[in-house]
Structures are given as structure tokens and as C-alpha cells.
Design a protein around this motif. Structure first.
Motif, short mmCIF file in Angstrom:
data_model
loop_
_atom_site.label_atom_id
_atom_site.label_comp_id
_atom_site.label_asym_id
_atom_site.label_seq_id
_atom_site.Cartn_x
_atom_site.Cartn_y
_atom_site.Cartn_z
N ILE A 84 28.97 4.75 -11.31
CA ILE A 84 30.27 4.14 -11.62
C ILE A 84 31.27 4.42 -10.50
N LYS A 85 31.27 5.65 -9.98
CA LYS A 85 32.16 5.97 -8.87
C LYS A 85 31.84 5.11 -7.65
N SER A 86 30.55 4.91 -7.38
CA SER A 86 30.18 4.08 -6.22
C SER A 86 30.59 2.63 -6.44
N LEU A 87 30.50 2.15 -7.67
CA LEU A 87 30.95 0.79 -7.97
C LEU A 87 32.45 0.66 -7.77
N HIS A 88 33.20 1.67 -8.17
CA HIS A 88 34.66 1.67 -7.96
C HIS A 88 34.98 1.61 -6.46
N ARG A 89 34.25 2.41 -5.67
CA ARG A 89 34.48 2.39 -4.21
C ARG A 89 34.16 1.02 -3.63
N GLU A 90 33.07 0.42 -4.11
CA GLU A 90 32.69 -0.90 -3.63
C GLU A 90 33.73 -1.96 -3.99
N VAL A 91 34.26 -1.89 -5.20
CA VAL A 91 35.31 -2.82 -5.62
C VAL A 91 36.56 -2.63 -4.75
N ASP A 92 36.93 -1.37 -4.51
CA ASP A 92 38.09 -1.10 -3.65
C ASP A 92 37.88 -1.65 -2.25
N ASP A 93 36.68 -1.45 -1.71
CA ASP A 93 36.37 -1.95 -0.37
C ASP A 93 36.44 -3.47 -0.32
N LEU A 94 35.84 -4.12 -1.30
CA LEU A 94 35.87 -5.58 -1.34
C LEU A 94 37.29 -6.11 -1.53
N SER A 95 38.08 -5.41 -2.32
CA SER A 95 39.47 -5.81 -2.52
C SER A 95 40.25 -5.71 -1.21
N ASP A 96 40.02 -4.62 -0.48
CA ASP A 96 40.69 -4.45 0.82
C ASP A 96 40.26 -5.55 1.79
N ARG A 97 38.98 -5.84 1.82
CA ARG A 97 38.47 -6.88 2.72
C ARG A 97 39.05 -8.25 2.36
N LEU A 98 39.15 -8.52 1.07
CA LEU A 98 39.72 -9.79 0.63
C LEU A 98 41.20 -9.87 1.01
N SER A 99 41.92 -8.78 0.83
CA SER A 99 43.35 -8.76 1.21
C SER A 99 43.52 -9.03 2.70
N GLN A 100 42.66 -8.42 3.51
CA GLN A 100 42.72 -8.65 4.95
C GLN A 100 42.40 -10.10 5.29
N LEU A 101 41.41 -10.64 4.63
CA LEU A 101 41.02 -12.03 4.87
C LEU A 101 42.16 -12.98 4.49
N LEU A 102 42.75 -12.73 3.35
CA LEU A 102 43.85 -13.58 2.90
C LEU A 102 45.06 -13.46 3.81
N ALA A 103 45.29 -12.27 4.34
CA ALA A 103 46.44 -12.06 5.22
C ALA A 103 46.28 -12.80 6.54
N THR A 104 45.04 -13.04 6.96
CA THR A 104 44.81 -13.69 8.25
C THR A 104 44.46 -15.17 8.11
N THR A 105 44.52 -15.67 6.89
CA THR A 105 44.16 -17.07 6.64
C THR A 105 45.42 -17.89 6.35
N ASP A 106 45.47 -19.05 6.95
CA ASP A 106 46.56 -19.98 6.67
C ASP A 106 46.45 -20.40 5.21
N SER A 107 47.52 -20.25 4.45
CA SER A 107 47.48 -20.51 3.01
C SER A 107 47.18 -21.98 2.68
N ASN A 108 47.36 -22.88 3.62
CA ASN A 108 47.09 -24.30 3.39
C ASN A 108 45.73 -24.74 3.91
N SER A 109 44.95 -23.82 4.47
CA SER A 109 43.68 -24.19 5.06
C SER A 109 42.59 -24.41 4.01
N ALA A 110 41.53 -25.05 4.44
CA ALA A 110 40.37 -25.27 3.55
C ALA A 110 39.74 -23.94 3.16
#
Length: 93
Positions: free
Chosen positions: A57-83
Motif C-alpha cells: 500500500i505504501k508503494s502504491l501511494h508513492r507511485e500515485v504521488d509520482d504519477l501525480s507529480d509527472r502529470l502536473s509537470q506535463l500539464l504545466a508544460t502543455t498549451d491548454s488549447n492543444s490537442a
């Protein structure tokens, strides 16, 4: 008076769980945890199953946190109107 007896008098009969039910639940849990499922031996203590479950469960929490961080970074570098942003939004909904 033993602790078990005093507890059984305080707890309604319908909510009591038997040793066999606990064994069955621990066995089912053992089959859900990859670390335990990979082992050849069927004899694993209940405490080991619970410990490995907590670790998993702890490893799953870490994985979720990591994926959340990666998604935040991706969204921050993506034009909000792009495909690409539209695809990400559709995946999140």
C-alpha cells in the motif's frame, strides 16, 4: 474473566469473526499482494501477510504521488488549447 470472554459479551454475535474466516481473509489477501503471490510456499504467517500488505500500500501511494507529480509537470508544460491537453483532459474525466 478472560479478555476474549469479556469482548464476546460486549460484541453482538452477528459481528464476530471466526478464526477460519480470518484465515480465509489472510489467504485471499496473500493472493492479492505481488510479493507474496510470487512465493512458492503457501505457508506465510498472518503477520507477514499484513506487513507485506502495508508495504505494498505504501508503494502504491508513492507511485500515485509520482504519477501525480509527472502529470502536473506535463500539464504545466502543455498549451491548454492543444490537442495533447485535450487528450489528457479526456483521460482524467
Amino acid at each position: 474473566m478472560s479478555t476474549r470472554r469479556s469482548r464476546s459479551r460486549q460484541t453482538p454475535v452477528s459481528t464476530q469473526i471466526t478464526d477460519a474466516q480470518i484465515t480465509d481473509l489472510v489467504s485471499k489477501l496473500q493472493h492479492l499482494i505481488p510479493e507474496l503471490r510470487a512465493r512458492r510456499s503457501d505457508k506465510v504467517s498472518a503477520s507477514k501477510v499484513l506487513q507485506e500488505t502495508c508495504n505494498y500500500i505504501k508503494s502504491l501511494h508513492r507511485e500515485v504521488d509520482d504519477l501525480s507529480d509527472r502529470l502536473s509537470q506535463l500539464l504545466a508544460t502543455t498549451d491548454s488549447n492543444s490537442a495533447q491537453a485535450a487528450i489528457i483532459r479526456s483521460l482524467l474525466m
